[in-house]
Scaffold this motif. Structure first.
Motif, PDB file in Angstrom:
ATOM      1  N   GLN A   1       0.808  -1.218   0.000  1.00  0.00           N
ATOM      2  CA  GLN A   1       0.000   0.000   0.000  1.00  0.00           C
ATOM      3  C   GLN A   1       0.846   1.275   0.000  1.00  0.00           C
ATOM      4  O   GLN A   1       0.476   2.262  -0.617  1.00  0.00           O
TER       5      GLN A   1
ATOM      6  N   GLU B   1     -14.384  -0.889 -10.174  1.00  0.00           N
ATOM      7  CA  GLU B   1     -13.132  -1.595  -9.898  1.00  0.00           C
ATOM      8  C   GLU B   1     -11.951  -0.636  -9.945  1.00  0.00           C
ATOM      9  O   GLU B   1     -10.995  -0.756  -9.154  1.00  0.00           O
TER      10      GLU B   1
ATOM     11  N   THR C   1     -11.834   2.502  -9.040  1.00  0.00           N
ATOM     12  CA  THR C   1     -11.734   3.390  -7.873  1.00  0.00           C
ATOM     13  C   THR C   1     -10.822   2.805  -6.809  1.00  0.00           C
ATOM     14  O   THR C   1      -9.995   3.521  -6.221  1.00  0.00           O
ATOM     15  N   GLU C   2     -10.955   1.502  -6.558  1.00  0.00           N
ATOM     16  CA  GLU C   2     -10.098   0.848  -5.559  1.00  0.00           C
ATOM     17  C   GLU C   2      -8.642   0.860  -6.005  1.00  0.00           C
ATOM     18  O   GLU C   2      -7.738   1.121  -5.199  1.00  0.00           O
TER      19      GLU C   2
ATOM     20  N   ALA D   1      -7.204   4.504  -5.633  1.00  0.00           N
ATOM     21  CA  ALA D   1      -6.893   4.847  -4.248  1.00  0.00           C
ATOM     22  C   ALA D   1      -5.577   4.203  -3.813  1.00  0.00           C
ATOM     23  O   ALA D   1      -4.754   4.826  -3.127  1.00  0.00           O
ATOM     24  N   ARG D   2      -5.368   2.957  -4.223  1.00  0.00           N
ATOM     25  CA  ARG D   2      -4.129   2.256  -3.861  1.00  0.00           C
ATOM     26  C   ARG D   2      -2.933   2.854  -4.587  1.00  0.00           C
ATOM     27  O   ARG D   2      -1.868   3.063  -3.994  1.00  0.00           O
TER      28      ARG D   2
ATOM     29  N   CYS E   1     -17.503   5.338  -3.797  1.00  0.00           N
ATOM     30  CA  CYS E   1     -16.512   4.258  -3.710  1.00  0.00           C
ATOM     31  C   CYS E   1     -15.091   4.824  -3.706  1.00  0.00           C
ATOM     32  O   CYS E   1     -14.216   4.327  -2.979  1.00  0.00           O
ATOM     33  N   LEU E   2     -14.860   5.872  -4.476  1.00  0.00           N
ATOM     34  CA  LEU E   2     -13.545   6.512  -4.495  1.00  0.00           C
ATOM     35  C   LEU E   2     -13.241   7.152  -3.143  1.00  0.00           C
ATOM     36  O   LEU E   2     -12.132   7.029  -2.617  1.00  0.00           O
TER      37      LEU E   2
ATOM     38  N   GLN F   1     -14.482   6.285  -0.268  1.00  0.00           N
ATOM     39  CA  GLN F   1     -14.268   5.211   0.696  1.00  0.00           C
ATOM     40  C   GLN F   1     -12.854   4.644   0.572  1.00  0.00           C
ATOM     41  O   GLN F   1     -12.195   4.367   1.571  1.00  0.00           O
ATOM     42  N   GLY F   2     -12.378   4.464  -0.660  1.00  0.00           N
ATOM     43  CA  GLY F   2     -11.026   3.961  -0.855  1.00  0.00           C
ATOM     44  C   GLY F   2      -9.964   4.916  -0.335  1.00  0.00           C
ATOM     45  O   GLY F   2      -8.946   4.488   0.212  1.00  0.00           O
TER      46      GLY F   2
ATOM     47  N   LYS G   1      -8.723   5.550   3.809  1.00  0.00           N
ATOM     48  CA  LYS G   1      -7.605   4.894   4.489  1.00  0.00           C
ATOM     49  C   LYS G   1      -6.298   5.650   4.292  1.00  0.00           C
ATOM     50  O   LYS G   1      -5.297   5.319   4.934  1.00  0.00           O
TER      51      LYS G   1
END
Length: 489
Positions: free
Chosen positions: A25, A326, A328-329, A332-333, A363-364, A366-367, A370
């Protein structure tokens, strides 16, 4: 989700990887030749004042002068000394600082590319639970502490430690901390600030008054309160130093430190080394068959989403929506992994249904929740692009690991063989008109030489007839594709 820290130590470099759920990450790299200076406090000298930019350049002893904007000069009388103390009530930079003035500043951004470090006079000193603010008189509490009763308890405790020296901000990690622990932190920070003041009065300008902790210690301090399961270190000396640090400042992490002794390099765990290499690629593959294209420029970073080999099952709109969700995750990473900052423009595949657009944004968000670095999403523009910003403090992993390509000089492309061949022909014609020569010799790379003597040989023959002189081609193996010389004989 539990996370692990992998710390790889060599004599001239330290690398730290944060792995969550088996996936890399974050990566932090610091080299002795170019250590990070964010958080360092210097006694600098104003070398130049620029009223047109409302900023000043400050010499703090680095190769490049650091940048101090008028908005980063706060009403803090500790930032200058003696008869230079001011109240900083004026707005113009010329009324805030003057050339040749000594000023105490803190680095908030490392030098990035051609830009020098970014400075502020709003000095802060962080510890495990508190952040000390010299000259302030109030107490702030982290917004991440949501319980009102706990916020009031912490504020009441820390208020007793505020005095003429300064105030405090209560960090998220302080939730549930005891009075004794808070008092210990407050006393430590005040002693530290008194040492800074003492050094300020003794040392000349362009001197460092306070140096931030090393990379490993900073990471551990900043990860307090997160769900760290294990901290693996592949150096006995570094483990001992970190053990001593954690026992004094973050005892809850002491039992999570572990010496890594396997023969396999620590960064080969979880495929970390290969993930770092993949983070330098423009293209990021998605599991569905879609992909991202990430381009980092001086002004901004752009991210383009494509369906690629993903054809979906129901209809086009559903295929587009699933690809964007898919993506968006993955975005974010990648922002965390590559440490991309500044303006970021995301070009999602166009969606007709408004509900789909809102779910992609959610969703973006939320990603990115973190992400320990501050982000701000402005939503979709009229062109269907998502605008967002991510605070830029240190250089991206690409800028740390890579340099400018000597062939394309950073533009990302080179002229084709055909283009360079025509440039050679034009150059011969130009030189022939300007100078008197018996013949010409062209020195060029292997690719250009092969083309001029092969498929473009008829062009050379026609040119020889046109100018009435002989043209020879000589291959220089060390020349780049765009490099050539026309020599008169």
């Amino acid at each position: 989700m539990n996370a692990e820290l992998l710390i790889n130590v060599t004599p001239t470099e330290i690398r730290i990887a944060m792995v969550e759920g088996g996936n890399l990450q974050e990566v932090h790299i610091e080299r002795d030749a170019k250590p990070g200076i964010v958080g360092n406090i210097y006694k600098g000298k104003v070398s130049r004042v620029l009223p047109g930019m409302q900023a000043a350049f400050v010499d703090i002893g680095l190769d490049k002068a650091a940048f101090l904007h008028a908005t980063d000069i706060v009403s803090n009388t500790e930032c200058v000394s003696g008869n230079e103390k001011q109240q900083f009530q004026a707005r113009g930079i010329s009324e805030l600082v003057r050339q040749g003035q000594n000023i105490v500043v803190q680095v908030v951004k490392d030098p990035l590319g051609t830009k020098g470090a970014r400075l502020t006079t709003d000095i802060t000193l962080p510890s495990r639970y508190l952040v000390f603010m010299p000259g302030a008189s109030h107490v702030g509490v982290s917004q991440r502490i949501e319980c009102d009763a706990e916020r009031e308890r912490l504020k009441r405790i820390v208020a007793d430690y505020c005095d003429d020296l300064g105030g405090f901000i209560v960090r998220t990690a302080a939730e549930g901390a005891s009075n004794i622990e808070m008092a210990h932190d407050a006393a430590f920070l005040k002693r530290l600030w008194n040492k800074v003041l003492e050094r300020r009065s003794k040392l000349p300008s362009k001197s460092m008054l306070y140096g931030e902790l090393g990379l490993a210690q900073r990471i551990l301090r900043d990860f307090v309160g997160t769900e760290l399961q294990l901290i693996r270190v592949d150096s006995r000396a570094s483990l001992d130093a970190l053990s001593e640090f954690t026992e004094e400042f973050v005892p809850e992490l002491s039992d999570k430190l572990e010496l890594y002794t396997d023969d396999k390099p620590i960064f080969d765990m979880f495929d970390t080394e290969n993930e770092i290499q993949r983070s330098l690629n423009r293209k990021v593959e998605l599991k569905s068959g879609g992909y991202l294209i990430i381009d980092q420029t001086e002004a901004m970073t752009t991210i383009d989403i494509n369906t690629g080999a993903f054809v979906g099952r129901r209809n086009l709109e559903e295929t587009i929506f699933n690809t964007n969700m898919e993506a968006t995750e993955a975005i974010a990473r990648q922002l965390r992994l590559r440490n991309l900052g500044g303006i970021i423009i995301i070009d999602f595949i166009d969606m007709i249904v408004e509900g789909h657009r809102q779910r992609v944004l959610q969703c973006l968000e939320q990603g990115l929740s973190k992400d320990r670095v501050k982000t701000n999403i402005n939503g979709f523009t009229q062109l269907g692009l998502v605008e967002m910003t991510r605070k830029r403090i240190r250089e991206s992993i690409e800028h740390v690991l890579c340099g400018q390509c000597p062939t394309c000089i950073g533009c990302g492309s080179v002229k084709t063989v055909e283009t360079v061949c025509y440039e050679v022909l034009r150059e011969i014609t130009r030189v022939n008109r300007s100078y008197d020569a018996d013949k010409f010799v062209v020195y060029a790379s292997a690719a250009i030489g092969e083309a001029l003597e092969g498929e473009k040989s008829h062009s050379i023959a026609e040119l020889e007839v046109f100018i009435g002189k002989q043209v020879k081609v000589h291959v220089e193996p060390l020349y780049t594709q765009e490099q050539f010389d026309v020599v008169m004989m």
